[in-house]
Scaffold this motif. Structure first.
Motif, PDB file in Angstrom:
ATOM      1  N   ALA A 132      22.444   6.416  -5.460  1.00 49.89           N
ATOM      2  CA  ALA A 132      21.629   7.067  -4.727  1.00 49.89           C
ATOM      3  C   ALA A 132      20.644   7.530  -5.652  1.00 49.89           C
ATOM      4  O   ALA A 132      19.034   7.959  -5.096  1.00 49.89           O
ATOM      5  CB  ALA A 132      22.574   7.994  -4.181  1.00 49.89           C
ATOM      6  N   TYR A 190      27.083   7.210   2.886  1.00 51.60           N
ATOM      7  CA  TYR A 190      28.160   7.878   3.173  1.00 51.60           C
ATOM      8  C   TYR A 190      28.953   7.254   4.300  1.00 51.60           C
ATOM      9  O   TYR A 190      30.322   7.561   4.201  1.00 51.60           O
ATOM     10  CB  TYR A 190      27.417   9.061   3.846  1.00 51.60           C
ATOM     11  CG  TYR A 190      28.248  10.080   5.032  1.00 51.60           C
ATOM     12  CD1 TYR A 190      28.752  11.587   3.876  1.00 51.60           C
ATOM     13  CD2 TYR A 190      28.619   9.236   6.285  1.00 51.60           C
ATOM     14  CE1 TYR A 190      29.951  11.810   4.679  1.00 51.60           C
ATOM     15  CE2 TYR A 190      28.850  10.546   7.294  1.00 51.60           C
ATOM     16  CZ  TYR A 190      29.577  11.608   7.075  1.00 51.60           C
ATOM     17  OH  TYR A 190      30.336  12.348   6.861  1.00 51.60           O
ATOM     18  N   SER A 244      14.460   3.599   3.701  1.00 51.45           N
ATOM     19  CA  SER A 244      14.635   4.789   2.902  1.00 51.45           C
ATOM     20  C   SER A 244      13.348   4.805   2.078  1.00 51.45           C
ATOM     21  O   SER A 244      12.751   5.921   2.244  1.00 51.45           O
ATOM     22  CB  SER A 244      15.930   5.267   1.870  1.00 51.45           C
ATOM     23  OG  SER A 244      17.129   5.625   2.918  1.00 51.45           O
ATOM     24  N   TRP A 254      21.379  12.776   4.676  1.00 49.02           N
ATOM     25  CA  TRP A 254      22.192  11.776   5.773  1.00 49.02           C
ATOM     26  C   TRP A 254      22.277  12.498   6.452  1.00 49.02           C
ATOM     27  O   TRP A 254      22.584  12.053   7.904  1.00 49.02           O
ATOM     28  CB  TRP A 254      23.196  11.544   4.385  1.00 49.02           C
ATOM     29  CG  TRP A 254      24.036  12.310   4.513  1.00 49.02           C
ATOM     30  CD1 TRP A 254      23.565  13.021   2.723  1.00 49.02           C
ATOM     31  CD2 TRP A 254      24.891  13.369   4.753  1.00 49.02           C
ATOM     32  NE1 TRP A 254      24.363  14.568   3.286  1.00 49.02           N
ATOM     33  CE2 TRP A 254      25.606  14.104   4.271  1.00 49.02           C
ATOM     34  CE3 TRP A 254      25.365  12.732   6.000  1.00 49.02           C
ATOM     35  CZ2 TRP A 254      26.003  15.462   4.566  1.00 49.02           C
ATOM     36  CZ3 TRP A 254      26.179  14.132   6.666  1.00 49.02           C
ATOM     37  CH2 TRP A 254      26.694  15.268   6.090  1.00 49.02           C
ATOM     38  N   GLN A 295      21.571   6.592   2.280  1.00 50.28           N
ATOM     39  CA  GLN A 295      22.286   7.915   1.786  1.00 50.28           C
ATOM     40  C   GLN A 295      22.938   7.741   2.990  1.00 50.28           C
ATOM     41  O   GLN A 295      24.473   8.034   3.334  1.00 50.28           O
ATOM     42  CB  GLN A 295      21.561   9.151   2.030  1.00 50.28           C
ATOM     43  CG  GLN A 295      20.804   9.054   0.609  1.00 50.28           C
ATOM     44  CD  GLN A 295      21.297  10.147  -0.002  1.00 50.28           C
ATOM     45  OE1 GLN A 295      22.409   9.272  -0.748  1.00 50.28           O
ATOM     46  NE2 GLN A 295      20.190   9.513  -2.013  1.00 50.28           N
ATOM     47  N   TRP A 340      14.061  11.980   0.649  1.00 48.15           N
ATOM     48  CA  TRP A 340      15.291  10.239   0.301  1.00 48.15           C
ATOM     49  C   TRP A 340      17.069  11.174   0.514  1.00 48.15           C
ATOM     50  O   TRP A 340      17.559  10.414   0.005  1.00 48.15           O
ATOM     51  CB  TRP A 340      15.266  10.143  -1.358  1.00 48.15           C
ATOM     52  CG  TRP A 340      15.686   9.034  -2.189  1.00 48.15           C
ATOM     53  CD1 TRP A 340      17.209   9.918  -2.399  1.00 48.15           C
ATOM     54  CD2 TRP A 340      15.838   8.277  -1.819  1.00 48.15           C
ATOM     55  NE1 TRP A 340      17.686   8.174  -3.067  1.00 48.15           N
ATOM     56  CE2 TRP A 340      16.682   7.418  -3.109  1.00 48.15           C
ATOM     57  CE3 TRP A 340      15.254   6.812  -1.049  1.00 48.15           C
ATOM     58  CZ2 TRP A 340      16.546   5.505  -2.789  1.00 48.15           C
ATOM     59  CZ3 TRP A 340      15.236   5.525  -1.341  1.00 48.15           C
ATOM     60  CH2 TRP A 340      15.847   5.346  -2.095  1.00 48.15           C
ATOM     61  N   ASN A 341      16.810  11.825  -0.018  1.00 44.72           N
ATOM     62  CA  ASN A 341      18.442  13.094   0.298  1.00 44.72           C
ATOM     63  C   ASN A 341      19.570  12.672   1.420  1.00 44.72           C
ATOM     64  O   ASN A 341      20.523  13.309   1.106  1.00 44.72           O
ATOM     65  CB  ASN A 341      19.336  13.972  -1.120  1.00 44.72           C
ATOM     66  CG  ASN A 341      18.632  13.160  -2.128  1.00 44.72           C
ATOM     67  OD1 ASN A 341      18.854  12.472  -3.411  1.00 44.72           O
ATOM     68  ND2 ASN A 341      18.240  14.798  -3.043  1.00 44.72           N
TER      69      ASN A 341
END
Length: 320
Positions: free
Chosen positions: A294, A260, A106, A240, A256, A237-238
């Motif tokens: 996160a 998840y 990431s 997924w 992420q 970054w966020n």
């Protein structure tokens, strides 16, 4: 002299000239020092309450991640941990090597994608900000059209997997978000507001377009670049979704996607009676721990560029 006096320096002489003041005349402080004191206190108090209201949910999330599952089920959430424990973090980081590897992917994708994206979008925005560029209007309309409509999920998936062959590579996590039409328009607006005299003077001195862009335009656009860079970094970054679609190799999974999958496994274990008898997972505390893991790096990064955020957020309202 019985009256109070005020000393003032003469602009033409080195001596001081004394002016008499009438008795009972109040001495005034700096302009605006004592005005609207009650109003300012009320405004600061209101802002303090808003800050507390915004920070309270974050503190509750952190507190819940360090609380026991039974305490949350019995007494609910609180600002301070109840029955302090780090079991949720130890559960998430069951294999520390996987967590560190996911964070490494990431961080690499976010840093590389943000820098390359800023370079591509700023160069395109600078081209659109040039009034002497003949294709300026058609290209701007093309950007607006791309911002409103996209190719759809199925054609995009076929393009990436069948034609570009980017599945299970880091490029698939970077290229789809490389250029955002909205951010390009924001940067174009900011570049158009820069004084053209500086660029003209650089060209007269013999500077080319690349030197003018890198040594003059970019240093003058730090607030805009920092703001767009922050939002672009948040997107990388966020994300997924791209990893869920195109990444099957566990060694290339971003953090992420890793988190998840942990949440999905916990929800499956909690909703399936057979799995629930075999595995007992702290559902609520693990969710809060995942949220803290996160958002933690982004909160730290925000502290370094927050001074540019207020100036950069207003770039869309400077000039049309």
């Amino acid at each position: 002299m019985t009256a109070a006096t005020l000393t003032d320096e003469s602009p033409h002489r080195g001596t001081a000239r004394r002016r008499p003041l009438r008795r009972g005349t109040p001495r005034r402080g700096p302009v605006g020092t004592n005005r609207f004191t009650a109003g300012r206190i009320a405004i600061h108090g209101l802002l303090a309450l808003c800050s507390i209201a915004f920070l309270a949910p974050l503190l509750m999330v952190v507190s819940a991640s360090f609380s026991s599952e039974s305490a949350i089920n019995d007494k609910g959430y609180s600002l301070l941990p109840r029955h302090f424990t780090t079991f949720a973090y130890r559960y998430v980081a069951g294999d520390p090597s996987q967590v560190l590897q996911a964070y490494g992917v990431s961080i690499l994708v976010t840093v590389t994608g943000t820098l390359v994206s800023l370079l591509v979008m700023s160069m395109l925005a600078y081209t659109l900000a040039r009034r002497d560029y003949t294709l300026r209007r058609p290209l701007t309309l093309y950007l607006i059209f791309a911002m409103l409509f996209n190719g759809g999920l199925v054609p995009t998936y076929i393009l990436i997997t069948q034609y570009l062959h980017l599945q299970d590579t880091l490029f698939v996590l970077i290229l789809p978000y490389l250029a955002s039409p909205w951010f390009v328009i924001l940067l174009r607006t900011y570049f158009a507001s820069l004084p053209t005299e500086i660029m003209d003077a650089a060209r007269i001195d013999g500077a080319g377009e690349l030197r003018t862009f890198f040594q003059i335009v970019l240093p003058l656009s730090t607030p805009a670049l920092a703001t767009v860079g922050l939002f672009t970094g948040l997107v990388y970054w966020n994300d997924w979704w791209l990893g869920l679609l195109y990444i099957d190799n566990e060694h290339l999974a971003p953090v992420q996607l890793f988190l998840y999958r942990i949440i999905s496994n916990i929800d499956y274990a909690a909703s399936t009676p057979q799995a629930g008898q075999l595995v007992t997972a702290p559902v609520q505390t693990v969710r809060m721990a995942v949220a803290v893991l996160a958002i933690g790096p982004i909160v730290i990064a925000f502290g370094f560029i927050q001074r540019y955020l207020v100036r950069g957020i207003a770039i869309g309202g400077l000039k049309g």
